[in-house]
Design a protein around this motif. Sequence first.
Motif, PDB file in Angstrom:
ATOM      1  N   HIS A   1       1.051  -1.019  -0.069  1.00 33.91           N
ATOM      2  CA  HIS A   1      -0.133  -0.090  -0.221  1.00 33.91           C
ATOM      3  C   HIS A   1       0.892   1.226   0.033  1.00 33.91           C
ATOM      4  O   HIS A   1       1.554   1.594  -1.110  1.00 33.91           O
ATOM      5  CB  HIS A   1      -0.982  -0.084   1.241  1.00 33.91           C
TER       6      HIS A   1
ATOM      7  N   ARG B   1       8.107  -8.456  -6.585  1.00 41.89           N
ATOM      8  CA  ARG B   1       7.385  -7.639  -7.393  1.00 41.89           C
ATOM      9  C   ARG B   1       8.256  -6.285  -7.286  1.00 41.89           C
ATOM     10  O   ARG B   1       8.728  -6.014  -6.648  1.00 41.89           O
ATOM     11  CB  ARG B   1       6.054  -7.171  -6.162  1.00 41.89           C
ATOM     12  N   LEU B   2       8.050  -5.426  -8.529  1.00 37.75           N
ATOM     13  CA  LEU B   2       8.418  -4.419  -8.847  1.00 37.75           C
ATOM     14  C   LEU B   2       7.653  -3.242  -8.327  1.00 37.75           C
ATOM     15  O   LEU B   2       6.562  -3.125  -8.493  1.00 37.75           O
ATOM     16  CB  LEU B   2       8.622  -4.115 -10.315  1.00 37.75           C
TER      17      LEU B   2
ATOM     18  N   GLY C   1       6.180   0.040  -7.259  1.00 39.94           N
ATOM     19  CA  GLY C   1       5.482   1.233  -8.087  1.00 39.94           C
ATOM     20  C   GLY C   1       4.512   0.742  -9.317  1.00 39.94           C
ATOM     21  O   GLY C   1       4.665   1.701 -10.127  1.00 39.94           O
ATOM     22  N   PHE C   2       4.731  -0.468  -9.335  1.00 39.32           N
ATOM     23  CA  PHE C   2       3.652  -0.854 -10.421  1.00 39.32           C
ATOM     24  C   PHE C   2       2.769  -1.874 -10.218  1.00 39.32           C
ATOM     25  O   PHE C   2       2.702  -2.578  -8.872  1.00 39.32           O
ATOM     26  CB  PHE C   2       4.649  -1.779 -11.503  1.00 39.32           C
TER      27      PHE C   2
ATOM     28  N   ARG D   1      -4.797  -2.871  -7.692  1.00 40.26           N
ATOM     29  CA  ARG D   1      -5.868  -3.939  -7.668  1.00 40.26           C
ATOM     30  C   ARG D   1      -7.017  -3.136  -8.489  1.00 40.26           C
ATOM     31  O   ARG D   1      -7.683  -3.830  -9.087  1.00 40.26           O
ATOM     32  CB  ARG D   1      -6.464  -3.784  -6.003  1.00 40.26           C
TER      33      ARG D   1
ATOM     34  N   LYS E   1       2.907 -10.878 -17.748  1.00 41.54           N
ATOM     35  CA  LYS E   1       1.668 -10.934 -17.398  1.00 41.54           C
ATOM     36  C   LYS E   1       0.714 -10.109 -18.392  1.00 41.54           C
ATOM     37  O   LYS E   1       0.288  -9.249 -18.262  1.00 41.54           O
ATOM     38  CB  LYS E   1       1.256 -10.079 -16.083  1.00 41.54           C
TER      39      LYS E   1
ATOM     40  N   ARG F   1      -2.740  -9.205 -17.533  1.00 41.86           N
ATOM     41  CA  ARG F   1      -3.246  -8.564 -16.244  1.00 41.86           C
ATOM     42  C   ARG F   1      -3.123  -6.936 -16.310  1.00 41.86           C
ATOM     43  O   ARG F   1      -3.527  -6.229 -15.552  1.00 41.86           O
ATOM     44  CB  ARG F   1      -1.998  -8.953 -15.107  1.00 41.86           C
TER      45      ARG F   1
ATOM     46  N   ASN G   1       2.085   2.787 -10.948  1.00 42.96           N
ATOM     47  CA  ASN G   1       1.126   3.239  -9.884  1.00 42.96           C
ATOM     48  C   ASN G   1       1.760   4.654  -9.421  1.00 42.96           C
ATOM     49  O   ASN G   1       2.795   5.204  -9.556  1.00 42.96           O
ATOM     50  CB  ASN G   1       0.807   2.323  -8.890  1.00 42.96           C
TER      51      ASN G   1
HETATM   52  N1  ACO Z   1       5.619  -6.689 -10.037  1.00 41.00           N
HETATM   53  C1  ACO Z   1       5.707  -7.940 -10.261  1.00 41.00           C
HETATM   54  N2  ACO Z   1       4.212  -8.784 -10.500  1.00 41.00           N
HETATM   55  C2  ACO Z   1       3.399  -8.206  -9.964  1.00 41.00           C
HETATM   56  C3  ACO Z   1       3.275  -6.757  -9.535  1.00 41.00           C
HETATM   57  C4  ACO Z   1       4.319  -6.308  -9.813  1.00 41.00           C
HETATM   58  N3  ACO Z   1       4.589  -4.855  -9.202  1.00 41.00           N
HETATM   59  N4  ACO Z   1       2.031  -6.517  -9.265  1.00 41.00           N
HETATM   60  C5  ACO Z   1       1.269  -7.616  -9.666  1.00 41.00           C
HETATM   61  N5  ACO Z   1       2.038  -8.888 -10.050  1.00 41.00           N
HETATM   62  C6  ACO Z   1       1.745  -9.830 -10.455  1.00 41.00           C
HETATM   63  C7  ACO Z   1       1.262 -10.671  -9.131  1.00 41.00           C
HETATM   64  O1  ACO Z   1       2.510 -11.449  -8.631  1.00 41.00           O
HETATM   65  C8  ACO Z   1       0.308 -11.748  -9.687  1.00 41.00           C
HETATM   66  O2  ACO Z   1       0.835 -12.749 -10.253  1.00 41.00           O
HETATM   67  P1  ACO Z   1       0.232 -13.849 -10.124  1.00 41.00           P
HETATM   68  O3  ACO Z   1      -1.063 -14.064 -10.907  1.00 41.00           O
HETATM   69  O4  ACO Z   1       1.088 -15.038 -11.132  1.00 41.00           O
HETATM   70  O5  ACO Z   1       0.322 -14.701  -8.791  1.00 41.00           O
HETATM   71  C9  ACO Z   1      -0.407 -10.858 -10.679  1.00 41.00           C
HETATM   72  O6  ACO Z   1       0.232  -9.832 -11.106  1.00 41.00           O
HETATM   73  C10 ACO Z   1      -1.887 -10.456  -9.956  1.00 41.00           C
HETATM   74  O7  ACO Z   1      -1.484  -9.693  -8.827  1.00 41.00           O
HETATM   75  P2  ACO Z   1      -2.272  -9.412  -7.520  1.00 41.00           P
HETATM   76  O8  ACO Z   1      -1.591  -9.551  -6.346  1.00 41.00           O
HETATM   77  O9  ACO Z   1      -3.643 -10.068  -7.709  1.00 41.00           O
HETATM   78  O10 ACO Z   1      -2.637  -7.922  -7.873  1.00 41.00           O
HETATM   79  P3  ACO Z   1      -3.403  -6.999  -6.689  1.00 41.00           P
HETATM   80  O11 ACO Z   1      -4.306  -6.269  -7.384  1.00 41.00           O
HETATM   81  O12 ACO Z   1      -4.022  -7.696  -5.717  1.00 41.00           O
HETATM   82  O13 ACO Z   1      -2.127  -6.101  -6.257  1.00 41.00           O
HETATM   83  C11 ACO Z   1      -0.572  -4.629  -5.732  1.00 41.00           C
HETATM   84  C12 ACO Z   1      -1.879  -4.704  -6.222  1.00 41.00           C
HETATM   85  C13 ACO Z   1      -0.686  -5.010  -4.286  1.00 41.00           C
HETATM   86  C14 ACO Z   1      -0.410  -2.777  -5.578  1.00 41.00           C
HETATM   87  C15 ACO Z   1       0.583  -5.082  -6.664  1.00 41.00           C
HETATM   88  O14 ACO Z   1       0.335  -4.674  -7.934  1.00 41.00           O
HETATM   89  C16 ACO Z   1       1.915  -4.859  -5.903  1.00 41.00           C
HETATM   90  O15 ACO Z   1       2.360  -5.752  -5.238  1.00 41.00           O
HETATM   91  N6  ACO Z   1       2.531  -3.904  -6.417  1.00 41.00           N
HETATM   92  C17 ACO Z   1       3.897  -3.589  -5.953  1.00 41.00           C
HETATM   93  C18 ACO Z   1       3.836  -2.716  -4.610  1.00 41.00           C
HETATM   94  C19 ACO Z   1       3.282  -1.197  -5.109  1.00 41.00           C
HETATM   95  O16 ACO Z   1       3.632  -0.637  -5.798  1.00 41.00           O
HETATM   96  N7  ACO Z   1       2.380  -0.823  -3.963  1.00 41.00           N
HETATM   97  C20 ACO Z   1       1.865   0.494  -3.912  1.00 41.00           C
HETATM   98  C21 ACO Z   1       0.372   0.181  -4.791  1.00 41.00           C
HETATM   99  S1  ACO Z   1      -0.292   1.791  -4.789  1.00 41.00           S
HETATM  100  C22 ACO Z   1      -0.885   2.418  -3.133  1.00 41.00           C
HETATM  101  O17 ACO Z   1      -1.537   1.507  -2.524  1.00 41.00           O
HETATM  102  C23 ACO Z   1      -0.728   3.626  -2.947  1.00 41.00           C
END
Ligand code: ACO
Length: 356
Positions: free
Chosen positions: A204, A237-238, A240-241, A244, A292, A295, A300
């Motif tokens: 988050h 996870r990368l 900033g990308f 939900r 992906k 996806r 973000n």
């Molecule tokens: N890097 C690599 N893979 C990713 C990323 C990422 N940043 N984000 C999602 N994915 C992948 C997941 O591993 C998943 O793969 P799988 O289906 O093989 O397991 C698929 O994409 C779907 O991911 P979910 O976890 O279902 O996506 P969700 O919508 O729940 O996640 C989230 C959203 C938590 C923000 C996620 O994209 C993430 O972890 N991002 C990186 C952390 C980040 O940037 N956080 C700030 C968010 S913005 C805010 O809250 C203010």
Amino acid sequence: MSGLDDVIAAETTLSEVDGQNGRLVICGHLLDDLAGKVSFEDVLALLYANLLGVDEAELRTELAHARLRAFAEIAHLDDNLLALSITEALRALMARLPDGEDRSTALLLTAAPAVFVPALIRRKAGRATIAPDLSRGHAADMLTMLSGETPSSAAIAALDTYLVTVSDHGLNASTFAARVVASTRAGYNSAMLAALGALKGPLHGGAPGPVLDMLDAIETPGNAEHWLAGELARGERLMGFGHRIYRVRDPRADALKKALQRLGAAGGMNAERLDLAEAVEREALALLHRAKPDRKLETNVEFFTALLLEALGFPRDAFTGVFATGRVGGWLAHAHEQIETGRLIRPQSKYVGKAA
Ligand code: ACO
């Protein structure tokens, strides 16, 4: 089910996140019409229309007085508190404030992060704190309390843009936490502390610090593809990308990128850093789209937050606290909206354990 995806858990007049079209509406205004155009106090006046019912000028004055009240708490900073991370120390300091549902509490809670975050940064660095100034706006005062110098108008505009951009965003994890707690009638501060706890996590509001760690590790644009591919291959996870709700680019990322460009070199934006960030963004998106394809992972808000707050002189462990400084507006407005419904939030779980 486990992440409540697509579940509608509240009706709100505060903000709409349109994930298909990449649009954010705050109190009837598109983010594009607010970010870079109005002050944080303007947006607070919109979000708090039902909570406080004051215009921007009144809010500006009341908020300035509330910053002075919050500053009185700084006298009680002790070494145990200063040993905590800035996010944890902020949470501990906020926990000492009152917990009512009245306007004076709402104003104090709104003002406090802008005072506590710079004070914690300075005290942790062994420097004296700087008192708020009634004549300044919220963003200008926060920057002055951080650096001890009068900020440029470009820096004030950039922080205002940031605070406006993150002020509210539908039923994100921290806002939902705030609404759940507010629905029990525990008080605004209890709701805010729950929200702060949720914001701390890297999925988050804790992502922008790690975004800078990533840029530091990559060092030059030429290393980006190799480094990012290695992270993905390890299942990381990368930062900033991805998002939900957004299936296209997060509109807040564009608002903050524009703010960075307006800030320019004179305002502290390092052109080389921006070039590196743009190369990392390009490579990351290409790799994520390949990894992906179904996806639609996009940039973000946290990616450009990291660069903007760095350029403004905030250390990376303070980024979550600066996020809270803006998002507190949404948290309190949502807490108030939830209280007005008069309904306790109490969903059900489905038992899948052993039969009795
Ligand atoms: N890097 C690599 N893979 C990713 C990323 C990422 N940043 N984000 C999602 N994915 C992948 C997941 O591993 C998943 O793969 P799988 O289906 O093989 O397991 C698929 O994409 C779907 O991911 P979910 O976890 O279902 O996506 P969700 O919508 O729940 O996640 C989230 C959203 C938590 C923000 C996620 O994209 C993430 O972890 N991002 C990186 C952390 C980040 O940037 N956080 C700030 C968010 S913005 C805010 O809250 C203010």
